[in-house]
Design a protein around this motif. Structure first.
Motif, PDB file in Angstrom:
ATOM      1  N   ASN A 187      -6.418   8.331   1.917  1.00 21.95           N
ATOM      2  CA  ASN A 187      -6.357   7.008   1.304  1.00 21.95           C
ATOM      3  C   ASN A 187      -5.301   6.962   0.202  1.00 21.95           C
ATOM      4  OD1 ASN A 187      -7.047   4.355   1.042  1.00 21.95           O
ATOM      5  ND2 ASN A 187      -9.074   4.693   0.213  1.00 21.95           N
ATOM      6  N   HIS A 188      -5.670   6.530  -1.011  1.00 20.62           N
ATOM      7  CA  HIS A 188      -4.682   6.368  -2.087  1.00 20.62           C
ATOM      8  C   HIS A 188      -4.534   7.626  -2.945  1.00 20.62           C
ATOM      9  CE1 HIS A 188      -4.589   2.092  -1.223  1.00 20.62           C
ATOM     10  NE2 HIS A 188      -5.894   2.014  -1.393  1.00 20.62           N
ATOM     11  N   TYR A 209      -9.269   6.067  -9.060  1.00 18.87           N
ATOM     12  CA  TYR A 209      -8.960   7.436  -8.640  1.00 18.87           C
ATOM     13  C   TYR A 209      -8.893   8.370  -9.846  1.00 18.87           C
ATOM     14  CZ  TYR A 209      -8.310   6.794  -3.669  1.00 18.87           C
ATOM     15  OH  TYR A 209      -8.544   6.586  -2.339  1.00 18.87           O
ATOM     16  N   ILE A 264      -6.872   0.391  -8.525  1.00 19.84           N
ATOM     17  CA  ILE A 264      -6.917   1.519  -7.584  1.00 19.84           C
ATOM     18  C   ILE A 264      -6.621   2.818  -8.322  1.00 19.84           C
ATOM     19  CG2 ILE A 264      -5.713   2.580  -5.626  1.00 19.84           C
ATOM     20  CD1 ILE A 264      -5.291  -0.272  -4.527  1.00 19.84           C
ATOM     21  N   ASN A 265      -5.540   2.796  -9.085  1.00 21.67           N
ATOM     22  CA  ASN A 265      -5.107   3.996  -9.788  1.00 21.67           C
ATOM     23  C   ASN A 265      -6.181   4.517 -10.739  1.00 21.67           C
ATOM     24  OD1 ASN A 265      -3.764   4.729 -12.695  1.00 21.67           O
ATOM     25  ND2 ASN A 265      -2.705   5.771 -11.024  1.00 21.67           N
ATOM     26  N   ASP A 322       0.815  -1.211   0.000  1.00 22.24           N
ATOM     27  CA  ASP A 322       0.000   0.000   0.000  1.00 22.24           C
ATOM     28  C   ASP A 322       0.852   1.265   0.000  1.00 22.24           C
ATOM     29  OD1 ASP A 322      -1.707   2.191   1.428  1.00 22.24           O
ATOM     30  OD2 ASP A 322      -3.147   0.648   0.860  1.00 22.24           O
ATOM     31  N   ASP A 323       0.464   2.242  -0.840  1.00 25.06           N
ATOM     32  CA  ASP A 323       1.233   3.485  -0.935  1.00 25.06           C
ATOM     33  C   ASP A 323       1.263   4.257   0.382  1.00 25.06           C
ATOM     34  OD1 ASP A 323      -1.548   3.541  -1.786  1.00 25.06           O
ATOM     35  OD2 ASP A 323      -1.325   5.673  -2.111  1.00 25.06           O
ATOM     36  N   ARG A 324       0.307   4.007   1.279  1.00 34.61           N
ATOM     37  CA  ARG A 324       0.316   4.692   2.572  1.00 34.61           C
ATOM     38  C   ARG A 324       1.405   4.161   3.499  1.00 34.61           C
ATOM     39  NH1 ARG A 324      -5.944   3.705   3.643  1.00 34.61           N
ATOM     40  NH2 ARG A 324      -5.332   1.849   2.486  1.00 34.61           N
ATOM     41  N   ASN A 379      -1.713   8.505  -5.723  1.00 38.72           N
ATOM     42  CA  ASN A 379      -0.955   7.327  -6.157  1.00 38.72           C
ATOM     43  C   ASN A 379      -0.604   7.443  -7.636  1.00 38.72           C
ATOM     44  OD1 ASN A 379      -2.631   5.189  -7.933  1.00 38.72           O
ATOM     45  ND2 ASN A 379      -4.056   6.264  -6.565  1.00 38.72           N
ATOM     46  N   PHE A 409       3.235   2.486  -4.601  1.00 44.49           N
ATOM     47  CA  PHE A 409       3.128   1.127  -4.069  1.00 44.49           C
ATOM     48  C   PHE A 409       4.534   0.519  -4.159  1.00 44.49           C
ATOM     49  CE2 PHE A 409      -0.928   2.138  -6.135  1.00 44.49           C
ATOM     50  CZ  PHE A 409      -1.830   1.878  -5.118  1.00 44.49           C
ATOM     51  N   CYS A 448      -3.236  -2.737  -8.168  1.00 44.33           N
ATOM     52  CA  CYS A 448      -2.706  -1.365  -8.131  1.00 44.33           C
ATOM     53  C   CYS A 448      -3.230  -0.552  -9.316  1.00 44.33           C
ATOM     54  CB  CYS A 448      -1.183  -1.393  -8.133  1.00 44.33           C
ATOM     55  SG  CYS A 448      -0.471  -2.274  -6.722  1.00 44.33           S
TER      56      CYS A 448
END
Length: 832
Positions: free
Chosen positions: A639-640, A697, A693-694, A335-337, A643, A664, A690
């Motif tokens: 959150n993301h 967003y 997710i990207n 996770d990018d976080r 990213n 990530f 990933c």
């Protein structure tokens, strides 16, 4: 009744096409990020966006004004600007296309093809058929699908949607219909969709597809939810039998009813009203000059950032191997976080070593908490687990608030509660403004599993509902080996190895599952972290691992942990298994981790308007913790958002770069995997997870009204499975504005440290994975580990890429940097 003039209409094919193009978002409890335009993924990225815009009216890029502002504010690189135009349009055309991009005025408004046919009802009869049908339709759907908000269950819900609605219609004193004809058509089980279309559209069956697409995309959220539930009934805890054909049939009956009621049956089918046929929805589209301009701007914007990252990888001076003895090791989710937290741990303890892997830790199973009725899936959504892990000896009680009661919905008890507990509730609500705190309304990642409970990890010949309880020793060894080899962690084990899952806590947030671990189907990764640690600590498992070349010392112990990314807090499991020496070492590590969490919270806080980021890290952390559980905070965390990268390689590839929490990080050692066996597994997950997710967003940012969920503020939770604006609105798929407003809409750049020949062979192995790269929904660059040369994948080939940025900015300390600005930072080299 008249007969259709031809037989080209195929209902089964149409239903298949509708399901393909409708939103694929599951109910809120299983919020899994995905490519919003998945239906177009078989086409090259820019071609797909142009088609989606032409057909459905989606906005697929930033506006020309936004791109031009980015150029003026130096967020877009001038050298990259010229290089992209030269590469795409030829050296001789650079000046002409530069003028078009920077100064040409274009008409950007256009009418999509969707909705044109049904709009004829409005033109012919000055009659908005949707406003007459949708409120009733949505309320009935919501009542039928309800997962716990309603006091009474929909009668006959187990029999299926149409059966249940017919049962209510036949036994009620009132009717859903005003027209006798519409009521009879609905109650007659022999009535078909085609007969209803004949009434509404007429004998020209070539218009039926367009009509039904218009109808269903007038409420794509509800239609998409029905389609999702039809395909995966297990997505609902209280299962419902409903299909897209059922929804279409009922809505067509309601449309007949609306027309009969308002026009006394003196209306004609659409084929008699339209005068001319609209362009078929999926007629090939034409790529215009404006589309070329958008394409060029997007490529320029993306590569302005990518170029910095690739230049940084080549310019940084961090040594590749870290040969000193490891103080401890930590395996995080990719996770990018976790990107910034890993950086702070390495900063505070240069002898520690961090890794990244998908947060289900290579153990796929269903999980049943103590006292729970249902199984919870804690692995990637596409997987179907065959194992079950059960929690026992849990001592925590579920927190409750008396005013959170279903009895508050009834007339008498509702009045009593409002006059008694209601005053106390209002006072608590008022106090929460000034002193936010966790309550029964808080969705906390720590509630997923009790810290003192026991997990039945070892299989002892028991099964339940077709699932194997626990794992055998051989199965455990297989999963631990797969995990360790995939991340390159096969020797030099530290005394303490932490397996850290992640989750999130927030209040008044229906999108809470989107903040948890996507690799765990939108749930906290604590159970997976604890299970993989128990497996790796098992002596019989270690003997099996030793036979395959992985020798874990007796002095090494694995510890499961959970990082709550919203409040930046960590909890550790099974510490009673540690020796006194190990406990002392753990306490020292935990103290350091608390400092890292303070620093991480401060870095995150620079995005929060009401938090003063210029105070000490600990004070900022306390503000962030309060903010996260406030009932009045629509942004518990971001959150993301922002990213943009996924780096698959050794930590040395990115260590020493400040990536501003945009990447990530998936650990991978090419030296252990010369043939790409483990790389194939990584990319098969990284591209859809990933990349999904990207892209969610991306599209929620560029078109927050059609492809996103709009603002959270007017959202109502509908039946515990979706959100809508008000009580009669369409379900809102995608992400709300408060999750994407700071996001730069760029495609994911996936960077792999490996020989390009190996990577090409790997990505071509699985067509579904190859499609992501071939059609450039995810951009791919390979870094040759021996030379650090970059190779960009385009048009099916790896081509050398030479970064244009000669020198990156440097910084000696992140803390002053993050106090200086709220906007995205460029890539920095960190000089210790």
């Amino acid at each position: 009744m008249q007969q259709a003039s031809n037989q080209v209409f195929n209902l089964e094919y149409l239903l298949h096409e509708l399901k393909h193009f409708l939103p694929a978002q599951a109910p809120l409890k299983d919020f899994i990020h995905h490519n919003t335009l998945h239906a177009f993924q078989d086409k090259p990225f820019h071609q797909a966006l142009q088609q989606a815009s032409t057909i459905f009216g989606y906005t697929a890029y930033l506006s020309l004004r936004e791109y031009r502002n980015l150029y003026e504010n130096d967020r877009i690189s001038k050298p990259v600007f010229n290089q992209v135009i030269k590469a795409k349009k030829g050296k001789e055309n650079v000046v002409r296309w530069k003028e078009r991009l920077l100064n040409e005025n274009y008409a950007t408004d256009h009418s999509p093809r969707i909705g044109i046919l049904r709009y004829r009802w409005n033109k012919a009869y000055d009659f908005d058929i949707d406003s007459m049908v949708h409120p009733l339709l949505f309320r009935i759907l919501c009542s039928y699908l309800d997962q716990g908000i309603a006091i009474w269950q929909f009668p006959g819900a187990a029999e299926g949607f149409l059966t249940a609605v017919r049962m209510v219609e036949e036994k009620s004193y009132t009717s859903f219909f005003h027209s006798d004809r519409a009521r009879k058509l609905f109650l007659n089980e022999a009535t078909t969709i085609q007969e209803l279309l004949l009434l509404l559209v007429g004998t020209d069956s070539s218009l039926y597809e367009h009509y039904l697409f218009d109808q269903q995309f007038a409420h794509q959220g509800w239609s998409g939810m029905v389609s999702s539930i039809e395909l995966q009934p297990v997505n609902l805890l209280h299962t419902r039998k409903i299909g897209l054909a059922d929804l279409i049939f009922f809505e067509l009956c309601l449309e007949v009813d609306a027309l009969d009621t308002h026009h006394s049956k003196k209306w004609q089918p659409l084929d008699q009203l339209i005068g001319y046929k609209p362009i078929p929805l999926f007629t090939p589209t034409i790529f215009k000059e404006l589309d070329e301009v958008y394409m060029l701007w997007q490529e320029i914007f993306e590569w302005s950032y990518y170029d910095q990252v690739l230049a940084g990888i080549r310019q940084k001076t961090k040594p590749i191997p870290n040969t000193e003895k490891k103080s401890f090791q930590v395996v995080f989710c990719i996770d990018d976080r976790s990107c910034s937290l890993r950086r702070y741990m390495e900063q505070l303890d240069s002898s520690c070593e961090t890794f990244g892997t998908p947060g289900f830790f290579n153990v796929a199973f269903y999980y049943q908490p103590a006292e729970a009725q249902y199984y919870t899936k804690v692995c990637p959504a596409p997987l179907t687990p065959k194992h079950l892990i059960k929690e026992t000896n849990g001592t925590a009680q579920v927190s409750k608030d008396a005013h959170f009661s279903k009895h508050s919905h009834s007339f008498y008890t509702g009045w009593i509660i409002s006059q008694t507990l209601g005053f106390w509730s209002a006072l608590k609500l008022f106090m929460n403004i000034f002193r936010p705190a966790m309550s029964a309304a808080t969705a906390s990642s720590f509630k997923h599993m009790n810290v003192d409970s026991t997990l039945a990890v070892l299989h002892e010949h028991e099964t339940e509902n077709g699932l194997q309880l626990g794992f055998t020793h051989a199965e455990m060894a297989n999963r631990v080996e797969g995990l360790l080899k995939s991340i390159g962690m096969v020797d030099e084990f530290a005394a303490l190895v932490y397996m850290v899952g992640h989750g999130a806590s927030s209040s008044n947030n229906p999108h809470y599952a989107a903040y948890d671990c996507g690799a765990c189907s939108g749930r906290a990764g604590s159970v997976n972290a604890r299970v993989i640690a128990a497996m790796a600590n098992n002596n019989k498992v270690r003997k099996l691992l030793s036979q395959n070349g992985i020798d874990i010392p007796d002095s090494t112990i694995f510890i499961g942990a959970l990082h709550d990314t919203t409040i930046d807090k960590m909890v550790f499991y099974d510490l009673q298994e540690l020796s006194s020496t190990q406990k002392a070492a753990h306490l020292e590590n935990e103290t350091m981790m608390l400092r890292a969490l303070d620093l991480n919270a401060k870095e995150r806080s620079r995005r929060f308007e009401l938090v003063n980021s210029k105070t000490t890290p600990h004070k900022v952390h306390l503000q962030v913790m309060k903010r996260a559980v406030s009932l009045f905070e629509p942004r518990p965390e971001l959150n993301h958002a922002t990213n943009a990268l996924c780096i698959v390689g050794r930590r040395a590839l990115s260590k020493g770069l400040f990536l501003d929490r945009r990447s990530f990080l998936n650990s991978y050692d090419y030296r252990i995997d010369p043939e790409g066996k483990y790389l194939l597994q990584i990319l098969n997950a990284a591209a859809p997870v990933c990349g999904g997710i990207n892209l969610e967003y991306y599209f929620s940012r560029v078109d927050n009204q059609k492809l996103g969920a709009g603002s959270k503020l007017p959202h109502n939770v509908m039946g515990l499975f979706g959100v809508a604006n008000g009580i009669d609105g369409d379900l809102r798929p995608g992400l709300p504005a408060q999750m994407v407003e700071i996001h730069d809409p760029v495609r994911l750049l996936l960077i792999v440290e490996q020989d390009p020949v190996v990577v090409k062979k790997v990505i071509e192995t699985v067509p579904a994975t190859y499609e992501w790269f071939k059609n450039e929904w995810v951009n791919l660059v390979v870094i040759d580990p021996k030379t650090l040369n970059c190779f960009r994948f385009e048009q099916g080939l790896f081509k050398p890429y030479h970064p244009l940025m000669n020198q990156l900015p440097t910084t000696h300390s992140i803390e002053p940097l993050i106090e200086s600005d709220q906007e995205n930072f460029p890539v920095y080299l960190i000089n210790d």
